[in-house]
Design an enzyme around this catalytic site. Structure first.
Site, PDB file in Angstrom:
ATOM      1  N   ARG A 108      -2.214   9.697   1.856  1.00 15.92           N
ATOM      2  CA  ARG A 108      -2.498   8.501   2.659  1.00 15.92           C
ATOM      3  C   ARG A 108      -1.202   7.711   2.779  1.00 15.92           C
ATOM      4  NH1 ARG A 108      -3.873   3.276   1.880  1.00 15.92           N
ATOM      5  NH2 ARG A 108      -5.521   2.377   3.161  1.00 15.92           N
ATOM      6  N   LYS A 122       3.735   1.395  -2.313  1.00 16.01           N
ATOM      7  CA  LYS A 122       3.022   0.622  -3.342  1.00 16.01           C
ATOM      8  C   LYS A 122       3.967  -0.073  -4.322  1.00 16.01           C
ATOM      9  CE  LYS A 122      -1.613   2.264  -2.900  1.00 16.01           C
ATOM     10  NZ  LYS A 122      -2.742   3.021  -3.389  1.00 16.01           N
TER      11      LYS A 122
HETATM   12  C1  7PJ Z   1      -5.781   3.440  -1.274  1.00 14.90           C
HETATM   13  C2  7PJ Z   1      -6.908   3.360  -0.468  1.00 14.90           C
HETATM   14  C3  7PJ Z   1      -5.574   4.590  -2.077  1.00 14.90           C
HETATM   15  C4  7PJ Z   1      -7.615   5.451  -1.138  1.00 14.90           C
HETATM   16  C5  7PJ Z   1      -5.758   1.547  -0.278  1.00 14.90           C
HETATM   17  C6  7PJ Z   1      -2.527   0.296   0.078  1.00 14.90           C
HETATM   18  C7  7PJ Z   1      -3.721  -0.304  -0.589  1.00 14.90           C
HETATM   19  N1  7PJ Z   1      -7.819   4.356  -0.382  1.00 14.90           N
HETATM   20  N2  7PJ Z   1      -6.872   2.159   0.154  1.00 14.90           N
HETATM   21  N3  7PJ Z   1      -6.528   5.566  -1.963  1.00 14.90           N
HETATM   22  N4  7PJ Z   1      -5.059   2.301  -1.139  1.00 14.90           N
HETATM   23  N5  7PJ Z   1      -8.487   6.461  -1.094  1.00 14.90           N
HETATM   24  O1  7PJ Z   1      -2.620   0.999   1.050  1.00 14.90           O
HETATM   25  O2  7PJ Z   1      -1.401   0.008  -0.427  1.00 14.90           O
HETATM   26  O3  7PJ Z   1      -4.624   4.734  -2.849  1.00 14.90           O
HETATM   27  S1  7PJ Z   1      -5.285  -0.051   0.230  1.00 14.90           S
END
Ligand code: 7PJ
Length: 263
Positions: free
Chosen positions: A238, A204
Protein backbone atom coordinates in the site's frame (compact mmCIF):
# COMPACT_ATOMS: atom_id res chain seq x y z
CA UNK A 1 -2.08 -0.55 -4.14
CA UNK A 2 -2.24 3.24 -4.44
CA UNK A 3 -3.43 5.21 -1.41
CA UNK A 4 -6.26 7.68 -1.89
CA UNK A 5 -7.17 9.48 1.31
CA UNK A 6 -10.29 11.54 0.82
CA UNK A 7 -9.89 13.18 4.20
CA UNK A 8 -8.94 16.59 5.50
CA UNK A 9 -6.38 15.15 7.97
CA UNK A 10 -4.57 11.96 6.90
CA UNK A 11 -1.04 10.82 7.88
CA UNK A 12 0.95 12.03 4.92
CA UNK A 13 -1.23 13.56 2.23
CA UNK A 14 -3.79 15.18 4.51
CA UNK A 15 -6.17 17.43 2.68
CA UNK A 16 -4.48 17.12 -0.69
CA UNK A 17 -7.23 15.07 -2.26
CA UNK A 18 -10.26 16.17 -0.25
CA UNK A 19 -11.66 17.92 -3.34
CA UNK A 20 -13.44 15.03 -5.17
CA UNK A 21 -12.37 16.05 -8.68
CA UNK A 22 -8.72 16.19 -7.64
CA UNK A 23 -9.03 12.94 -5.75
CA UNK A 24 -10.41 11.18 -8.81
CA UNK A 25 -7.70 12.63 -11.05
CA UNK A 26 -5.06 11.42 -8.62
CA UNK A 27 -6.62 7.96 -8.48
CA UNK A 28 -6.58 7.69 -12.27
CA UNK A 29 -2.94 8.80 -12.34
CA UNK A 30 -2.09 6.04 -9.90
CA UNK A 31 -4.02 3.53 -12.02
CA UNK A 32 -2.13 4.65 -15.13
CA UNK A 33 1.15 4.40 -13.21
CA UNK A 34 0.50 0.71 -12.63
CA UNK A 35 -1.58 0.40 -9.47
CA UNK A 36 -3.68 -2.77 -9.43
CA UNK A 37 -5.76 -1.41 -6.55
CA UNK A 38 -6.79 2.04 -5.38
CA UNK A 39 -7.47 2.12 -1.65
CA UNK A 40 -10.07 4.79 -0.94
CA UNK A 41 -10.41 5.99 2.65
CA UNK A 42 -12.58 8.71 4.17
CA UNK A 43 -11.61 8.51 7.84
CA UNK A 44 -8.13 9.39 9.00
CA UNK A 45 -6.49 6.88 11.33
CA UNK A 46 -3.66 9.24 12.18
CA UNK A 47 -2.69 9.30 15.87
CA UNK A 48 -5.04 11.76 17.53
CA UNK A 49 -7.45 11.97 14.57
CA UNK A 50 -11.14 12.66 15.24
CA UNK A 51 -13.81 10.10 14.37
CA UNK A 52 -16.03 10.76 11.35
CA UNK A 53 -19.78 10.09 11.13
CA UNK A 54 -21.16 7.44 8.78
CA UNK A 55 -22.82 10.17 6.71
CA UNK A 56 -19.67 12.25 6.30
CA UNK A 57 -17.53 9.22 5.47
CA UNK A 58 -20.05 8.10 2.84
CA UNK A 59 -20.21 11.59 1.32
CA UNK A 60 -16.44 11.54 0.96
CA UNK A 61 -15.83 8.08 -0.45
CA UNK A 62 -18.88 6.82 -2.34
CA UNK A 63 -18.90 9.30 -5.27
CA UNK A 64 -15.14 8.87 -5.63
CA UNK A 65 -15.40 5.06 -5.73
CA UNK A 66 -18.20 5.26 -8.28
CA UNK A 67 -16.22 7.54 -10.58
CA UNK A 68 -12.95 5.59 -10.36
CA UNK A 69 -14.59 2.28 -11.19
CA UNK A 70 -16.51 3.89 -14.07
CA UNK A 71 -13.41 5.56 -15.55
CA UNK A 72 -10.74 2.86 -15.37
CA UNK A 73 -10.28 -0.83 -15.25
CA UNK A 74 -8.73 -0.66 -11.79
CA UNK A 75 -9.95 -2.35 -8.65
CA UNK A 76 -10.98 -0.25 -5.69
CA UNK A 77 -10.67 -1.26 -2.06
CA UNK A 78 -12.42 0.71 0.64
CA UNK A 79 -10.45 1.63 3.76
CA UNK A 80 -13.21 1.66 6.36
CA UNK A 81 -14.30 0.09 9.64
CA UNK A 82 -18.00 0.91 9.38
CA UNK A 83 -20.41 -1.75 8.11
CA UNK A 84 -22.69 0.84 6.47
CA UNK A 85 -19.78 2.23 4.47
CA UNK A 86 -18.66 -1.28 3.47
CA UNK A 87 -22.11 -2.02 2.03
CA UNK A 88 -22.43 1.29 0.17
CA UNK A 89 -18.86 1.05 -1.15
CA UNK A 90 -19.47 -2.45 -2.50
CA UNK A 91 -22.62 -1.21 -4.18
CA UNK A 92 -20.54 1.61 -5.74
CA UNK A 93 -18.04 -0.92 -7.13
CA UNK A 94 -15.46 -1.56 -4.42
CA UNK A 95 -13.96 -5.06 -4.63
CA UNK A 96 -12.14 -5.36 -1.31
CA UNK A 97 -12.61 -4.24 2.28
CA UNK A 98 -9.53 -2.91 4.03
CA UNK A 99 -10.25 -2.53 7.72
CA UNK A 100 -7.66 -1.27 10.21
CA UNK A 101 -9.94 -2.67 12.98
CA UNK A 102 -9.91 -6.12 11.33
CA UNK A 103 -13.75 -6.23 11.27
CA UNK A 104 -14.03 -5.83 15.05
CA UNK A 105 -16.64 -3.05 15.10
CA UNK A 106 -20.22 -4.24 15.70
CA UNK A 107 -21.75 -5.59 12.48
CA UNK A 108 -18.57 -5.30 10.39
CA UNK A 109 -17.74 -9.00 10.20
CA UNK A 110 -21.33 -9.90 9.27
CA UNK A 111 -21.51 -7.15 6.65
CA UNK A 112 -18.22 -8.21 5.05
CA UNK A 113 -19.27 -11.87 5.01
CA UNK A 114 -22.61 -11.00 3.41
CA UNK A 115 -20.90 -8.92 0.70
CA UNK A 116 -18.62 -11.81 -0.23
CA UNK A 117 -15.63 -9.55 -0.93
CA UNK A 118 -11.99 -10.15 0.01
CA UNK A 119 -11.00 -8.56 3.31
CA UNK A 120 -7.71 -7.18 4.60
CA UNK A 121 -7.39 -7.70 8.35
CA UNK A 122 -4.96 -5.28 9.99
CA UNK A 123 -3.46 -5.43 13.46
CA UNK A 124 -3.73 -2.34 15.64
CA UNK A 125 -2.97 -2.05 19.35
CA UNK A 126 -5.48 0.28 21.00
CA UNK A 127 -7.27 2.86 18.90
CA UNK A 128 -5.99 5.67 16.69
CA UNK A 129 -6.50 8.47 19.20
CA UNK A 130 -4.13 6.95 21.78
CA UNK A 131 -2.32 4.08 20.05
CA UNK A 132 1.08 5.81 19.91
CA UNK A 133 1.05 6.91 23.56
CA UNK A 134 2.88 3.90 24.96
CA UNK A 135 2.79 0.80 22.74
CA UNK A 136 3.85 -2.30 24.69
CA UNK A 137 4.32 -5.95 23.77
CA UNK A 138 6.15 -8.82 25.37
CA UNK A 139 6.68 -10.36 21.91
CA UNK A 140 5.39 -8.09 19.17
CA UNK A 141 5.67 -10.62 16.34
CA UNK A 142 3.93 -13.43 18.26
CA UNK A 143 1.16 -11.11 19.46
CA UNK A 144 0.47 -9.62 16.04
CA UNK A 145 0.57 -13.06 14.45
CA UNK A 146 -1.80 -14.66 16.93
CA UNK A 147 -4.25 -11.74 16.73
CA UNK A 148 -4.34 -11.94 12.92
CA UNK A 149 -4.71 -15.71 12.85
CA UNK A 150 -7.56 -15.51 15.38
CA UNK A 151 -9.33 -12.84 13.31
CA UNK A 152 -8.83 -14.93 10.17
CA UNK A 153 -10.39 -17.91 11.98
CA UNK A 154 -13.31 -15.70 13.06
CA UNK A 155 -13.78 -14.62 9.44
CA UNK A 156 -13.77 -18.21 8.20
CA UNK A 157 -16.32 -19.11 10.90
CA UNK A 158 -18.50 -16.23 9.67
CA UNK A 159 -18.42 -17.62 6.14
CA UNK A 160 -15.56 -15.69 4.51
CA UNK A 161 -13.51 -18.12 2.40
CA UNK A 162 -9.84 -18.49 3.43
CA UNK A 163 -8.70 -17.44 -0.04
CA UNK A 164 -10.43 -14.07 0.44
CA UNK A 165 -8.42 -13.09 3.52
CA UNK A 166 -5.31 -10.90 3.59
CA UNK A 167 -3.27 -10.18 6.71
CA UNK A 168 -1.49 -6.91 7.58
CA UNK A 169 0.77 -6.34 10.62
CA UNK A 170 -0.32 -2.68 10.73
CA UNK A 171 2.98 -0.79 10.67
CA UNK A 172 2.72 2.29 12.87
CA UNK A 173 -0.57 1.31 14.48
CA UNK A 174 0.26 1.11 18.17
CA UNK A 175 3.93 0.30 17.54
CA UNK A 176 7.29 1.89 18.28
CA UNK A 177 9.97 2.10 15.61
CA UNK A 178 11.60 -0.99 17.13
CA UNK A 179 8.31 -2.89 16.99
CA UNK A 180 7.89 -1.94 13.32
CA UNK A 181 11.44 -3.01 12.48
CA UNK A 182 11.01 -6.35 14.21
CA UNK A 183 7.76 -6.96 12.30
CA UNK A 184 9.50 -6.04 9.06
CA UNK A 185 12.33 -8.48 9.74
CA UNK A 186 9.82 -11.22 10.55
CA UNK A 187 7.50 -10.75 7.55
CA UNK A 188 8.44 -14.17 6.14
CA UNK A 189 7.05 -15.71 9.32
CA UNK A 190 3.71 -13.93 8.85
CA UNK A 191 3.63 -14.84 5.16
CA UNK A 192 4.25 -18.52 5.97
CA UNK A 193 0.63 -19.08 7.04
CA UNK A 194 -0.55 -19.02 3.44
CA UNK A 195 -2.58 -15.82 3.61
CA UNK A 196 -1.39 -13.04 1.30
CA UNK A 197 0.23 -10.27 3.36
CA UNK A 198 -0.43 -6.59 2.73
CA UNK A 199 1.97 -3.96 4.07
CA UNK A 200 1.63 -0.21 4.40
CA UNK A 201 5.00 1.40 5.02
CA UNK A 202 4.90 4.34 2.61
CA UNK A 203 5.98 7.67 4.18
CA UNK A 204 5.28 6.43 7.70
CA UNK A 205 6.70 7.94 10.88
CA UNK A 206 9.33 5.22 11.27
CA UNK A 207 10.99 6.73 8.21
CA UNK A 208 11.00 10.10 9.91
CA UNK A 209 12.74 8.49 12.88
CA UNK A 210 15.27 6.65 10.71
CA UNK A 211 16.09 9.36 8.16
CA UNK A 212 15.11 12.53 9.99
CA UNK A 213 13.05 13.60 6.98
CA UNK A 214 9.59 15.16 6.75
CA UNK A 215 6.69 13.28 5.15
CA UNK A 216 7.16 14.79 1.71
CA UNK A 217 10.84 13.74 1.64
CA UNK A 218 10.47 10.06 2.44
CA UNK A 219 10.32 8.64 -1.08
CA UNK A 220 13.74 6.97 -1.04
CA UNK A 221 13.10 5.51 2.41
CA UNK A 222 9.66 4.31 1.33
CA UNK A 223 11.12 2.59 -1.72
CA UNK A 224 13.75 0.88 0.42
CA UNK A 225 11.04 -0.42 2.74
CA UNK A 226 8.94 -1.51 -0.27
CA UNK A 227 11.89 -3.56 -1.55
CA UNK A 228 12.51 -5.12 1.85
CA UNK A 229 8.84 -5.94 2.34
CA UNK A 230 8.60 -7.51 -1.11
CA UNK A 231 11.64 -9.63 -0.32
CA UNK A 232 9.99 -10.56 2.95
CA UNK A 233 7.11 -12.14 1.07
CA UNK A 234 4.50 -9.37 1.01
CA UNK A 235 1.88 -9.75 -1.73
CA UNK A 236 0.38 -6.25 -1.73
CA UNK A 237 2.16 -2.96 -1.01
CA UNK A 238 0.00 0.00 0.00
CA UNK A 239 1.89 3.06 -1.28
CA UNK A 240 1.59 6.72 -2.19
CA UNK A 241 4.22 6.69 -4.95
CA UNK A 242 2.93 4.12 -7.40
CA UNK A 243 5.17 4.67 -10.44
CA UNK A 244 8.37 4.61 -8.40
CA UNK A 245 7.29 1.55 -6.43
CA UNK A 246 6.46 -0.20 -9.69
CA UNK A 247 10.06 0.36 -10.83
CA UNK A 248 11.37 -1.15 -7.60
CA UNK A 249 9.18 -4.22 -8.06
CA UNK A 250 10.17 -4.52 -11.73
CA UNK A 251 13.85 -4.50 -10.75
CA UNK A 252 13.23 -7.05 -8.02
CA UNK A 253 11.25 -9.27 -10.38
CA UNK A 254 14.04 -9.10 -12.98
CA UNK A 255 16.62 -10.27 -10.44
CA UNK A 256 14.41 -12.78 -8.60
CA UNK A 257 11.50 -13.72 -10.88
CA UNK A 258 9.86 -15.83 -8.16
CA UNK A 259 9.66 -13.02 -5.63
CA UNK A 260 7.40 -10.76 -7.72
CA UNK A 261 4.69 -9.05 -5.71
CA UNK A 262 1.44 -10.37 -7.11
CA UNK A 263 -0.78 -7.31 -6.84
C1 7PJ B 1 -2.61 1.32 6.58
C2 7PJ B 1 -3.95 1.24 6.21
C3 7PJ B 1 -1.82 0.14 6.62
C4 7PJ B 1 -3.78 -1.04 5.88
C5 7PJ B 1 -3.46 3.28 6.70
C6 7PJ B 1 -1.06 5.77 6.29
C7 7PJ B 1 -2.00 5.52 7.42
N1 7PJ B 1 -4.53 0.08 5.85
N2 7PJ B 1 -4.46 2.49 6.29
N3 7PJ B 1 -2.47 -1.01 6.25
N4 7PJ B 1 -2.31 2.61 6.88
N5 7PJ B 1 -4.32 -2.21 5.53
O1 7PJ B 1 -1.35 5.53 5.15
O2 7PJ B 1 0.07 6.27 6.60
O3 7PJ B 1 -0.64 0.11 6.97
S1 7PJ B 1 -3.64 4.99 6.98
Amino acid sequence: MGVLNVTPDSFSDGGLWSDPARAIRHALEMADAGADWIDVGGESTRPGARPVSVEDEMKRVIPVIREITAARNVRVSVDTSKPEVMVAAAEAGALMINDVYALRLPGALEAAARLGLPVCLMHMQGEPRTMQDEPRYSDVVAEVESFLLQRAADCVAAGIPREQILLDPGFGFGKTVQHNLELLRQLPRLAAHGFPVLAGLSRKAMLGAITGRDKDKRLAGSLALAMLAAQGGVSVLRVHDVAQTRDVLDVLAAVWPDSAVTE
